[in-house]
Design a protein around this motif. Sequence first.
Motif, PDB file in Angstrom:
ATOM      1  N   GLN A  34      15.718  -5.244 -10.918  1.00 12.47           N
ATOM      2  CA  GLN A  34      16.812  -4.715 -10.108  1.00 12.47           C
ATOM      3  C   GLN A  34      18.125  -4.674 -10.892  1.00 12.47           C
ATOM      4  O   GLN A  34      18.855  -3.684 -10.837  1.00 12.47           O
ATOM      5  N   ALA A  35      18.421  -5.713 -11.637  1.00 14.44           N
ATOM      6  CA  ALA A  35      19.646  -5.736 -12.450  1.00 14.44           C
ATOM      7  C   ALA A  35      19.549  -4.693 -13.568  1.00 14.44           C
ATOM      8  O   ALA A  35      20.552  -4.051 -13.911  1.00 14.44           O
TER       9      ALA A  35
ATOM     10  N   LYS B   5      17.916  -1.830 -13.372  1.00 12.27           N
ATOM     11  CA  LYS B   5      18.185  -0.541 -12.711  1.00 12.27           C
ATOM     12  C   LYS B   5      19.686  -0.328 -12.520  1.00 12.27           C
ATOM     13  O   LYS B   5      20.208   0.751 -12.796  1.00 12.27           O
ATOM     14  N   THR B   6      20.357  -1.359 -12.064  1.00 12.03           N
ATOM     15  CA  THR B   6      21.799  -1.258 -11.832  1.00 12.03           C
ATOM     16  C   THR B   6      22.546  -0.970 -13.130  1.00 12.03           C
ATOM     17  O   THR B   6      23.409  -0.089 -13.182  1.00 12.03           O
TER      18      THR B   6
ATOM     19  N   TRP C 219      13.231   4.806 -11.413  1.00 13.95           N
ATOM     20  CA  TRP C 219      13.663   4.630 -10.021  1.00 13.95           C
ATOM     21  C   TRP C 219      12.474   4.708  -9.066  1.00 13.95           C
ATOM     22  O   TRP C 219      12.408   3.974  -8.080  1.00 13.95           O
TER      23      TRP C 219
END
Length: 119
Positions: free
Chosen positions: A19-20, A22-23, A86
């Motif tokens: 998740q980090a 992706k961010t 994504w």
Amino acid sequence: MTTLLLIIALWLIKKKNIQAHKTAMLMAFGTSVMFLVTYVIYHWFKPGPKAYVGDYVATYYFILISHIILAVFIIPMSLATLYRGWNMQLAKHRKIARITYPIWLYVSVTGVAIYLMLY
């Protein structure tokens, strides 16, 4: 900023923090897009390019030409890579990211190098 975000994103995925990662990658893409938009607007209203007057002409033109060529390709490549990541198409994402990432990193670093060589 993009270079730093790309390096952080690589570190995050190696730590398995998806998740980090992706961010950070979305932020890197965002900073790249913001730069591209401001670059185009600036040069739209500016008369002609600035001439290089340094001592390393061959080096400058090698960096400039390779930067321009790879920058053209990095746009669709980064979009495809981001899309696949994504949507968690991980095998396809990893395959294209192995190509996209070093090119994107090179383009972000050489962009700064070109600026520093000109100013």
